[in-house]
Write an enzyme that holds these catalytic residues in place. Structure first.
Site, mmCIF file in Angstrom:
data_model
loop_
_atom_site.group_PDB
_atom_site.id
_atom_site.type_symbol
_atom_site.label_atom_id
_atom_site.label_comp_id
_atom_site.label_asym_id
_atom_site.label_seq_id
_atom_site.Cartn_x
_atom_site.Cartn_y
_atom_site.Cartn_z
ATOM 1 N N LYS A 129 9.299 6.064 3.431
ATOM 2 C CA LYS A 129 9.105 6.437 4.836
ATOM 3 C C LYS A 129 10.430 6.713 5.541
ATOM 4 O O LYS A 129 10.455 7.440 6.543
ATOM 5 C CB LYS A 129 8.330 5.343 5.557
ATOM 6 C CG LYS A 129 6.887 5.234 5.056
ATOM 7 C CD LYS A 129 6.125 4.201 5.848
ATOM 8 C CE LYS A 129 4.684 4.149 5.391
ATOM 9 N NZ LYS A 129 3.898 3.248 6.223
ATOM 10 N N GLU A 214 11.150 0.569 14.157
ATOM 11 C CA GLU A 214 10.950 1.590 15.182
ATOM 12 C C GLU A 214 10.271 0.986 16.399
ATOM 13 O O GLU A 214 9.817 -0.159 16.368
ATOM 14 C CB GLU A 214 10.184 2.803 14.625
ATOM 15 C CG GLU A 214 8.832 2.516 14.069
ATOM 16 C CD GLU A 214 8.204 3.722 13.347
ATOM 17 O OE1 GLU A 214 8.915 4.593 12.833
ATOM 18 O OE2 GLU A 214 6.968 3.756 13.303
ATOM 19 N N LYS A 215 10.188 1.760 17.444
ATOM 20 C CA LYS A 215 9.541 1.320 18.677
ATOM 21 C C LYS A 215 8.062 1.086 18.389
ATOM 22 O O LYS A 215 7.424 1.888 17.703
ATOM 23 C CB LYS A 215 9.701 2.427 19.725
ATOM 24 C CG LYS A 215 9.058 2.125 21.046
ATOM 25 C CD LYS A 215 10.013 1.361 21.926
ATOM 26 C CE LYS A 215 9.339 0.860 23.186
ATOM 27 N NZ LYS A 215 10.073 -0.276 23.765
ATOM 28 N N LEU A 217 4.619 1.407 19.764
ATOM 29 C CA LEU A 217 3.966 2.071 20.896
ATOM 30 C C LEU A 217 2.732 1.248 21.278
ATOM 31 O O LEU A 217 1.980 0.804 20.415
ATOM 32 C CB LEU A 217 3.588 3.506 20.513
ATOM 33 C CG LEU A 217 4.766 4.380 20.053
ATOM 34 C CD1 LEU A 217 4.283 5.748 19.598
ATOM 35 C CD2 LEU A 217 5.794 4.544 21.161
ATOM 36 N N LYS A 251 -8.798 3.320 8.734
ATOM 37 C CA LYS A 251 -9.655 4.218 9.505
ATOM 38 C C LYS A 251 -11.135 3.937 9.232
ATOM 39 O O LYS A 251 -11.506 3.664 8.088
ATOM 40 C CB LYS A 251 -9.336 5.667 9.140
ATOM 41 C CG LYS A 251 -7.906 6.041 9.475
ATOM 42 C CD LYS A 251 -7.455 7.271 8.736
ATOM 43 C CE LYS A 251 -5.957 7.461 8.906
ATOM 44 N NZ LYS A 251 -5.404 8.460 7.988
ATOM 45 N N ASN A 303 1.089 11.975 4.229
ATOM 46 C CA ASN A 303 0.296 11.673 3.039
ATOM 47 C C ASN A 303 0.330 12.912 2.150
ATOM 48 O O ASN A 303 -0.111 13.990 2.555
ATOM 49 C CB ASN A 303 -1.145 11.323 3.394
ATOM 50 C CG ASN A 303 -1.264 9.926 3.989
ATOM 51 O OD1 ASN A 303 -2.200 9.635 4.712
ATOM 52 N ND2 ASN A 303 -0.317 9.059 3.710
ATOM 53 N N ARG A 305 -1.323 14.018 -0.328
ATOM 54 C CA ARG A 305 -2.533 14.076 -1.155
ATOM 55 C C ARG A 305 -3.719 14.499 -0.308
ATOM 56 O O ARG A 305 -3.601 14.620 0.914
ATOM 57 C CB ARG A 305 -2.804 12.676 -1.725
ATOM 58 C CG ARG A 305 -2.870 11.669 -0.590
ATOM 59 C CD ARG A 305 -3.371 10.330 -1.004
ATOM 60 N NE ARG A 305 -3.142 9.323 0.028
ATOM 61 C CZ ARG A 305 -3.908 9.106 1.072
ATOM 62 N NH1 ARG A 305 -4.989 9.830 1.263
ATOM 63 N NH2 ARG A 305 -3.616 8.170 1.961
HETATM 64 P P1 ADP Z 1 0.341 3.094 6.237
HETATM 65 O O1 ADP Z 1 1.188 3.966 5.380
HETATM 66 O O2 ADP Z 1 0.298 1.691 5.749
HETATM 67 O O3 ADP Z 1 -1.007 3.662 6.554
HETATM 68 P P2 ADP Z 1 1.382 4.008 8.838
HETATM 69 O O4 ADP Z 1 2.839 4.144 9.081
HETATM 70 O O5 ADP Z 1 0.595 5.258 8.631
HETATM 71 O O6 ADP Z 1 1.146 2.978 7.622
HETATM 72 O O7 ADP Z 1 0.712 3.200 10.029
HETATM 73 C C1 ADP Z 1 -0.638 2.775 9.981
HETATM 74 C C2 ADP Z 1 -1.115 2.421 11.366
HETATM 75 O O8 ADP Z 1 -0.281 1.383 11.935
HETATM 76 C C3 ADP Z 1 -1.055 3.554 12.368
HETATM 77 O O9 ADP Z 1 -2.202 4.386 12.300
HETATM 78 C C4 ADP Z 1 -1.011 2.761 13.666
HETATM 79 O O10 ADP Z 1 -2.296 2.239 13.940
HETATM 80 C C5 ADP Z 1 -0.108 1.587 13.334
HETATM 81 N N1 ADP Z 1 1.318 1.873 13.619
HETATM 82 C C6 ADP Z 1 2.247 2.332 12.741
HETATM 83 N N2 ADP Z 1 3.447 2.535 13.342
HETATM 84 C C7 ADP Z 1 3.291 2.187 14.646
HETATM 85 C C8 ADP Z 1 4.169 2.180 15.808
HETATM 86 N N3 ADP Z 1 5.443 2.573 15.738
HETATM 87 N N4 ADP Z 1 3.627 1.771 16.987
HETATM 88 C C9 ADP Z 1 2.338 1.392 17.076
HETATM 89 N N5 ADP Z 1 1.479 1.357 16.038
HETATM 90 C C10 ADP Z 1 1.934 1.751 14.833
#
Ligand code: ADP
Length: 463
Positions: A129, A214-215, A217, A251, A303, A305
């Site tokens: 990432k 990271e921040k 949100l 999801k 992703n 894929r």
């Molecule tokens: P993974 O690869 O495990 O699916 P992601 O980076 O896609 O991880 O993050 C999965 C979920 O985590 C996001 O859909 C969101 O709900 C939450 N999330 C990830 N990063 C943040 C962030 N910086 N702030 C708030 N929620 C986050």
């Protein structure tokens, strides 16, 4: 446009038999796409899946190992041997299992077979990432505030980074996935324990202790952009999806398009995704995931894929994403340009899981009776049938109910009807929970954030 990979990568891609290195609904879905393209299929299975229906319709069906995924669906040597013995020319990894494993893609390439997906180099860049974030910044894709480097070991330096970002922050494993390897830190006093714990988890679960920050949100939506690229440098984006309905970062319901986002806001983001694909020489299908808050987009990951939720984009864009993915792997240039992509109507997908609708504990056993919804604008992607034995070894997803209608309100109504007509007997499923969710008034208004479902569940569980 010239392919950054050169013409050599385009030659020798023709194949007439695809080995499907996966199971369940996605094995059925890929088999259908292969059949429609006139390709033969080889299906593999573990001992638990010997009776899988796609095995009966495959040209070859090979049991490659015991029920445990580590010894079957994740056994790279066994899969490559099955491909060699059956004369398959390509391997489709589906999602999960080996689909984002760069070493497997490389082993497939080295065996002289086609990996239906991007090349191993793109998977490696996007699988980390931190390097993904760096590549996105270089392509002008907006990212979540925070450095595009791994966290240092020095605690004082980590504290400084958090201060610069501003609390709350989120600590993430560079190699993380599946909603694991993340920890939110609301205030400075909790920072060091969070870093230590997440680092240990990352080391154990993903084989690398690298973390980044990271921040965090507070009320974002999860919006994603589907891309499709060929081997000749052509790429398009096929619109957007909203996947904010999540439980434990997983999801549950997806929809396309994401409601309430003006084309002039999402348009430049889609264009930046296409540019990023061209810059890294990306091939096949992929998804850029973003958080969206206060009309701004923040990239979180790509992703590399096919995704579970691809059908909502198929129903709105009219393109068969799996067929397009296979054609791209065959070296066939894209026939559509961005101007040809026009998304129509609204689509929802519900993931039907074999799990208790209250506790969400997974539920295995024999399906004694099954009724699936039918009708215009209703699609069900599944491998199950009456008499099917749901195994405890794998993911609990047993079917996807997908609907399409001219407007979001009509699509919601169609989903209510479809869920009312869905009946799985013999095991527990999350259908009662999905039915209740589609009666929720706030969800019906659209634009709920990623925390909405968890809050809704908490309120529901209160007496
Ligand atoms: P993974 O690869 O495990 O699916 P992601 O980076 O896609 O991880 O993050 C999965 C979920 O985590 C996001 O859909 C969101 O709900 C939450 N999330 C990830 N990063 C943040 C962030 N910086 N702030 C708030 N929620 C986050």
């Amino acid at each position: 446009m010239a392919s950054p990979l050169g013409e050599t990568s385009v030659s020798g891609m023709r194949f007439d038999t695809v080995l499907i290195a996966n199971r369940g609904e996605i094995a059925t879905r890929i088999q259908r796409a292969c059949r429609d393209l006139g390709l033969k299929t080889v299906c593999i299975c573990s001992e638990a899946d010997r009776e899988a229906p796609y095995g009966k319709t495959a040209d070859s069906f090979v049991c490659i190992g015991p029920s445990s995924a580590a010894k079957s669906y994740l056994n790279q040597d066994a899969i490559l041997l099955a491909a060699r013995l059956t004369g398959a020319g390509a391997i489709h990894p589906g999602y999960g299992f080996l689909s984002e494993n760069a070493a497997f893609a490389e082993a497939v390439e080295k065996a002289g077979l086609v990996f239906i997906g991007p090349d191993s180099r793109s998977i490696a860049i996007m699988g980390d990432k931190i390097s993904a974030k760096r590549a996105m910044i270089a392509a002008g894709v907006p990212c979540v505030p925070g450095p595009d480097t791994a966290l240092p070991d020095d605690p004082a330096a980590v504290e400084q980074i958090a201060l610069e970002i501003g609390y709350p922050v989120i600590i993430k494993a560079a190699g993380g996935g599946g909603g694991r390897g993340m920890r939110v830190v609301p205030e400075a006093g909790l920072l060091h324990d969070a870093v230590t714990l997440t680092r240990e988890e990352a080391r154990q679960a993903f084989g690398s202790p690298a973390l980044y920050m990271e921040k965090f949100l507070q009320h974002p939506r999860h919006i994603e952009i589907q891309v499709l690229c060929d081997h000749h440098g052509n790429a398009v984006w096929l619109g957007h999806r909203d996947c904010s309905m999540q439980r434990r970062h997983q999801k549950v319901v997806e929809e396309a398009p994401a409601p309430g986002i003006a084309p002039e806001i999402i348009g430049p983001v889609g264009a930046a995704c296409v540019k990023a694909c061209q810059q890294i020489g990306y091939r096949g299908v992929g998804t850029f995931e973003f958080l969206y808050e206060d009309e701004a987009f923040y990239f979180i990951e790509m992703n590399t894929r096919l995704q579970v939720e691809h059908p909502v984009t198929e129903l709105t864009s009219g393109f068969d994403i799996v067929q397009e993915q296979i054609k791209a792997a065959q070296g066939i240039p894209l026939v559509m340009t961005q101007e040809d992509v026009t998304c129509e109507g609204h689509s929802f997908e519900c993931r039907i899981n074999a799990e208790d609708p209250e506790s969400f504990m997974s539920s295995a056993g024999i399906i004694t009776g099954l009724t699936l919804p039918e009708g215009e604008g209703i699609r069900v992607d599944t491998h199950i049938h009456a008499g099917y034995k749901v195994s405890p070894y794998y993911d609990s997803l047993i079917a996807k109910v997908i609907v399409h209608a001219p407007t979001r309100a009509q699509a919601m109504e169609k989903m209510r009807e479809a869920l009312a007509d869905t009946c799985v007997e013999g095991i527990s499923t999350n259908i009662p929970f999905l039915r209740a969710l589609f009666e929720d008034r706030v969800f019906a208004q659209g634009e709920t954030d990623i925390h909405y479902l968890e809050q809704w569940l908490k309120l529901r569980s209160k007496p």
